[in-house]
Design a protein around this motif. Structure first.
Motif, PDB file in Angstrom:
ATOM      1  N   LEU A 149     -31.016 -17.215   2.231  1.00  0.00           N
ATOM      2  CA  LEU A 149     -31.692 -17.802   2.232  1.00  0.00           C
ATOM      3  C   LEU A 149     -33.037 -18.410   2.592  1.00  0.00           C
ATOM      4  N   LYS A 150     -33.885 -18.266   1.572  1.00  0.00           N
ATOM      5  CA  LYS A 150     -35.130 -18.386   1.622  1.00  0.00           C
ATOM      6  C   LYS A 150     -36.276 -19.775   0.856  1.00  0.00           C
ATOM      7  N   PRO A 151     -37.157 -20.166   1.709  1.00  0.00           N
ATOM      8  CA  PRO A 151     -37.636 -21.259   0.737  1.00  0.00           C
ATOM      9  C   PRO A 151     -38.059 -20.975  -1.126  1.00  0.00           C
ATOM     10  N   GLU A 152     -38.596 -19.657  -0.736  1.00  0.00           N
ATOM     11  CA  GLU A 152     -38.036 -19.398  -2.458  1.00  0.00           C
ATOM     12  C   GLU A 152     -37.164 -19.090  -3.062  1.00  0.00           C
ATOM     13  N   ASP A 153     -36.138 -19.256  -2.951  1.00  0.00           N
ATOM     14  CA  ASP A 153     -34.830 -19.772  -3.643  1.00  0.00           C
ATOM     15  C   ASP A 153     -34.659 -20.893  -3.920  1.00  0.00           C
ATOM     16  N   THR A 154     -35.481 -21.582  -3.789  1.00  0.00           N
ATOM     17  CA  THR A 154     -35.032 -23.043  -4.080  1.00  0.00           C
ATOM     18  C   THR A 154     -35.678 -22.784  -5.775  1.00  0.00           C
ATOM     19  N   ALA A 155     -34.557 -23.713  -5.975  1.00  0.00           N
ATOM     20  CA  ALA A 155     -34.619 -24.298  -8.052  1.00  0.00           C
ATOM     21  C   ALA A 155     -32.731 -24.634  -8.326  1.00  0.00           C
ATOM     22  N   LYS A 156     -33.254 -24.569  -9.696  1.00  0.00           N
ATOM     23  CA  LYS A 156     -32.024 -25.272 -10.069  1.00  0.00           C
ATOM     24  C   LYS A 156     -30.880 -24.070 -10.405  1.00  0.00           C
ATOM     25  N   TYR A 157     -29.943 -23.831 -10.104  1.00  0.00           N
ATOM     26  CA  TYR A 157     -29.068 -22.333 -10.792  1.00  0.00           C
ATOM     27  C   TYR A 157     -28.447 -22.746 -11.827  1.00  0.00           C
ATOM     28  N   TYR A 158     -28.111 -21.976 -12.595  1.00  0.00           N
ATOM     29  CA  TYR A 158     -26.969 -22.109 -13.915  1.00  0.00           C
ATOM     30  C   TYR A 158     -26.883 -21.232 -14.190  1.00  0.00           C
ATOM     31  N   CYS A 159     -25.405 -21.414 -14.724  1.00  0.00           N
ATOM     32  CA  CYS A 159     -24.197 -20.631 -15.406  1.00  0.00           C
ATOM     33  C   CYS A 159     -24.405 -20.158 -16.393  1.00  0.00           C
ATOM     34  N   ARG A 160     -23.927 -18.916 -16.753  1.00  0.00           N
ATOM     35  CA  ARG A 160     -24.117 -18.944 -18.801  1.00  0.00           C
ATOM     36  C   ARG A 160     -22.485 -17.606 -18.308  1.00  0.00           C
ATOM     37  N   ALA A 161     -22.624 -18.424 -20.197  1.00  0.00           N
ATOM     38  CA  ALA A 161     -21.277 -17.117 -21.093  1.00  0.00           C
ATOM     39  C   ALA A 161     -22.164 -16.636 -21.517  1.00  0.00           C
ATOM     40  N   THR A 162     -21.491 -14.806 -21.702  1.00  0.00           N
ATOM     41  CA  THR A 162     -22.009 -13.766 -23.331  1.00  0.00           C
ATOM     42  C   THR A 162     -21.310 -13.054 -23.072  1.00  0.00           C
ATOM     43  N   GLY A 163     -21.091 -13.541 -25.159  1.00  0.00           N
ATOM     44  CA  GLY A 163     -20.343 -12.778 -25.578  1.00  0.00           C
ATOM     45  C   GLY A 163     -20.542 -12.157 -27.089  1.00  0.00           C
ATOM     46  N   THR A 164     -19.547 -12.978 -27.668  1.00  0.00           N
ATOM     47  CA  THR A 164     -19.552 -12.901 -29.047  1.00  0.00           C
ATOM     48  C   THR A 164     -20.618 -14.475 -29.240  1.00  0.00           C
ATOM     49  N   ASP A 165     -20.378 -15.025 -28.648  1.00  0.00           N
ATOM     50  CA  ASP A 165     -21.243 -16.242 -28.567  1.00  0.00           C
ATOM     51  C   ASP A 165     -21.644 -17.101 -26.793  1.00  0.00           C
ATOM     52  N   PHE A 166     -22.610 -17.333 -26.554  1.00  0.00           N
ATOM     53  CA  PHE A 166     -23.016 -17.680 -25.436  1.00  0.00           C
ATOM     54  C   PHE A 166     -22.940 -19.364 -25.110  1.00  0.00           C
ATOM     55  N   TYR A 167     -22.959 -19.780 -24.173  1.00  0.00           N
ATOM     56  CA  TYR A 167     -23.194 -21.371 -23.490  1.00  0.00           C
ATOM     57  C   TYR A 167     -23.669 -21.173 -22.062  1.00  0.00           C
ATOM     58  N   TRP A 168     -24.377 -22.544 -21.732  1.00  0.00           N
ATOM     59  CA  TRP A 168     -25.039 -22.664 -20.399  1.00  0.00           C
ATOM     60  C   TRP A 168     -24.067 -23.756 -19.720  1.00  0.00           C
ATOM     61  N   GLY A 169     -24.159 -23.336 -18.498  1.00  0.00           N
ATOM     62  CA  GLY A 169     -23.901 -24.507 -17.471  1.00  0.00           C
ATOM     63  C   GLY A 169     -25.188 -25.823 -17.709  1.00  0.00           C
ATOM     64  N   GLN A 170     -24.767 -26.794 -16.881  1.00  0.00           N
ATOM     65  CA  GLN A 170     -26.064 -28.365 -16.680  1.00  0.00           C
ATOM     66  C   GLN A 170     -26.893 -28.164 -15.228  1.00  0.00           C
TER      67      GLN A 170
ATOM     68  N   GLN B 134     -34.119 -21.506 -12.334  1.00  0.00           N
ATOM     69  CA  GLN B 134     -35.500 -22.288 -12.278  1.00  0.00           C
ATOM     70  C   GLN B 134     -35.837 -22.868 -11.561  1.00  0.00           C
ATOM     71  N   ALA B 135     -37.020 -22.275 -11.001  1.00  0.00           N
ATOM     72  CA  ALA B 135     -38.123 -23.322 -10.276  1.00  0.00           C
ATOM     73  C   ALA B 135     -38.718 -24.082 -10.551  1.00  0.00           C
ATOM     74  N   PRO B 136     -39.470 -25.563 -10.016  1.00  0.00           N
ATOM     75  CA  PRO B 136     -40.273 -26.345 -10.331  1.00  0.00           C
ATOM     76  C   PRO B 136     -41.441 -25.488 -11.068  1.00  0.00           C
ATOM     77  N   GLY B 137     -41.438 -25.663 -12.587  1.00  0.00           N
ATOM     78  CA  GLY B 137     -42.998 -25.346 -13.412  1.00  0.00           C
ATOM     79  C   GLY B 137     -42.880 -23.587 -13.362  1.00  0.00           C
ATOM     80  N   LYS B 138     -41.759 -23.234 -13.056  1.00  0.00           N
ATOM     81  CA  LYS B 138     -41.691 -22.058 -13.493  1.00  0.00           C
ATOM     82  C   LYS B 138     -40.517 -21.685 -14.571  1.00  0.00           C
ATOM     83  N   GLU B 139     -41.149 -20.383 -14.835  1.00  0.00           N
ATOM     84  CA  GLU B 139     -39.765 -19.860 -16.502  1.00  0.00           C
ATOM     85  C   GLU B 139     -38.668 -19.357 -15.837  1.00  0.00           C
TER      86      GLU B 139
END
Length: 115
Positions: A86-107, A39-44
């Motif tokens: 890497l490019k300037p447009e790759d600047t963002a906060k990167y999150y890990c996510r696990a999906t299965g019968t339930d789902f989890y996000w990292g910080q 997620q980049a600043p100001g973006k989804e």
């Protein structure tokens, strides 16, 4: 308690590389599809890469194909995102996510690409 802990972010110059890691605890990632989002600043938040249980045929966002590689180690319970050219447009906060019968996000971990 389930935790996904990302690490490896930082400041890098354009053209450089970073390797992000996601360490899972409280779950067995071999039962989950694992993803990296950003997620980049100001973006989804957008899906960057996904990898299924056996690690075959990962999926990538078009803009990172050929530059990023997702991998998983079900024994170490970790997922990695190798980011090259890497490019300037790759600047963002990167999150890990696990999906299965339930789902989890990292910080998340921040990646800044700038000269």
């Amino acid at each position: 308690q389930v935790q996904l802990v990302e690490s490896g972010g930082g400041l890098v110059q354009p053209g450089g590389s970073l390797s992000l890691s996601c360490a899972a605890s409280g779950i067995d990632i071999s039962r989950y599809v694992m993803h990296w989002y950003r997620q980049a600043p100001g973006k989804e938040r957008e899906l960057v890469a996904s990898i299924h249980w056996a690690g075959v045929a990962p999926n990538y966002l078009d803009s990172v194909k050929g530059r990023f590689t997702i991998s998983r180690d079900n024994v170490k319970n970790t997922v990695r995102l190798q980011m090259n050219s890497l490019k300037p447009e790759d600047t963002a906060k990167y999150y890990c996510r696990a999906t299965g019968t339930d789902f989890y996000w990292g910080q998340g971990t921040m990646v800044t690409v700038s000269s």
